[in-house]
Design an enzyme around this catalytic site. Sequence first.
Site, PDB file in Angstrom:
ATOM      1  N   LYS A  58       1.343 -22.342  15.571  1.00 32.25           N
ATOM      2  CA  LYS A  58       1.640 -21.063  15.244  1.00 32.25           C
ATOM      3  C   LYS A  58       3.342 -20.820  15.516  1.00 32.25           C
ATOM      4  O   LYS A  58       4.101 -21.027  16.316  1.00 32.25           O
ATOM      5  CB  LYS A  58       1.229 -20.231  16.743  1.00 32.25           C
ATOM      6  CG  LYS A  58       1.541 -18.798  16.629  1.00 32.25           C
ATOM      7  CD  LYS A  58       0.786 -18.058  17.770  1.00 32.25           C
ATOM      8  CE  LYS A  58       1.069 -16.524  17.895  1.00 32.25           C
ATOM      9  NZ  LYS A  58       0.656 -15.927  18.810  1.00 32.25           N
ATOM     10  N   LYS A  90       3.768 -23.253  19.970  1.00 26.79           N
ATOM     11  CA  LYS A  90       3.867 -21.655  19.678  1.00 26.79           C
ATOM     12  C   LYS A  90       5.476 -21.529  19.578  1.00 26.79           C
ATOM     13  O   LYS A  90       6.188 -21.859  20.667  1.00 26.79           O
ATOM     14  CB  LYS A  90       3.279 -20.891  20.619  1.00 26.79           C
ATOM     15  CG  LYS A  90       3.420 -19.405  20.230  1.00 26.79           C
ATOM     16  CD  LYS A  90       2.641 -18.668  21.267  1.00 26.79           C
ATOM     17  CE  LYS A  90       3.068 -17.079  21.055  1.00 26.79           C
ATOM     18  NZ  LYS A  90       2.073 -16.070  21.652  1.00 26.79           N
TER      19      LYS A  90
HETATM   20  C1  PBG Z   1       0.683 -12.989  22.916  1.00 26.72           C
HETATM   21  C2  PBG Z   1       0.549 -13.381  21.473  1.00 26.72           C
HETATM   22  C3  PBG Z   1       1.431 -12.920  20.372  1.00 26.72           C
HETATM   23  C4  PBG Z   1       0.797 -13.373  19.537  1.00 26.72           C
HETATM   24  C5  PBG Z   1      -0.588 -13.790  19.712  1.00 26.72           C
HETATM   25  N1  PBG Z   1      -0.610 -13.817  20.946  1.00 26.72           N
HETATM   26  C6  PBG Z   1       2.763 -12.288  20.539  1.00 26.72           C
HETATM   27  C7  PBG Z   1       3.758 -13.023  21.008  1.00 26.72           C
HETATM   28  O1  PBG Z   1       3.981 -14.069  21.749  1.00 26.72           O
HETATM   29  O2  PBG Z   1       4.841 -12.226  21.332  1.00 26.72           O
HETATM   30  C8  PBG Z   1       1.323 -13.043  17.962  1.00 26.72           C
HETATM   31  C9  PBG Z   1       0.262 -13.226  16.991  1.00 26.72           C
HETATM   32  C10 PBG Z   1       0.805 -12.521  15.502  1.00 26.72           C
HETATM   33  O3  PBG Z   1       1.928 -12.158  15.210  1.00 26.72           O
HETATM   34  O4  PBG Z   1      -0.102 -12.459  14.784  1.00 26.72           O
HETATM   35  N2  PBG Z   1       1.055 -13.914  23.763  1.00 26.72           N
END
Ligand code: PBG
Length: 337
Positions: free
Chosen positions: A258, A200
């Site tokens: 992601k 991520k």
């Molecule tokens: C939370 C989380 C996030 C997303 C999914 N889970 C945001 C972040 O890490 O700030 C983002 C998903 C999206 O933008 O569609 N931990």
Amino acid sequence: MPIFGIMKSRPRRNRKSQAIRAMICETHLDVKHLIYPLFVQEGVSMKKELISLPGNFIWSPDTILTEIDACMALGIQSFVLFPKVAAHNKDKTASYAADPDNFYLNTARSIKKKYPECVLISDVAMDPYSSDGHDGIVENGKIDNDKTLSILQDMSIAQAKAGFDILGPSDMMDGRIGALRDTLDQSGFEDVSLMAYTAKYASSFYGPFRDALDSAPVQDPNIPKDKKTYQMDPANQREAIIEATLDTAEGADFLMIKPAVHYMDIIHLIRQHADLPIAAYHVSGECAMLIAAAQKGWLDFNTAMPETLLSLRRAGANVILTYFAKSYAQLVKKGEI
Ligand code: PBG
């Protein structure tokens, strides 16, 4: 002058009819590969459209059931649920996340009661519940990895008890897959799966999601202003292999990349290094770009959207989390795909 004899190979022959193209088609995308993210907030009769992600909504625990109804009728079977938590329920330790009677867990219970056959995926992370807007506990201006792990363990037990089929740790703390696997197994939840947010990245493309949940890091000199000490550097590929190796060894059932579209090389790379199913998260900002271009008339949504999702499958994703799951299923139903 035709060049007979020179061109023995004419790749266009394999494209000359729809039937031939269909016969040699290498990549398939079906509604069953899609996971639909849904947002829920405490309240009743609510359906509030997201300003920066048109066509997607925040639901209340009652209306979300009608949306799931509609999606199941379209063949969507998998959902990932995110909570929008009221400011008065946020604190530094995200304690509301483990409150067994919170609206998020109650919503999960009512979804699984009505649709035991659906796949319900959680989000394991502190940020929607954190008054600091971080995925970890902030101490002395830093994110404390190991203290965060025990908070995530409590959160995961509460989610497993509520009936989630798969838990989705999206926090990027070190060791969290192993920590959650241990705690779930010790509590008799050995059948609850883990979809690890393996690679991520600290991406700008989460903007619409953070707008929706009001979950961005709080701007305060004592709080880290971004998530760069735990989410990955967009410049790095090899680090994704380290994360995938660790998550696999720690007991993950899925490895997620992601964002998705801007990180197709990472999807492809992890496909080569790992045998677990790969999930690609087509994040809010990536979806918003396409919606905005289509609204301006610059792209045709009904062809550009399926092409995007297909590309993620071609890159190596088994399943795709996308805000377009419902639109895609509707196109399939209409016979347009
Ligand atoms: C939370 C989380 C996030 C997303 C999914 N889970 C945001 C972040 O890490 O700030 C983002 C998903 C999206 O933008 O569609 N931990």
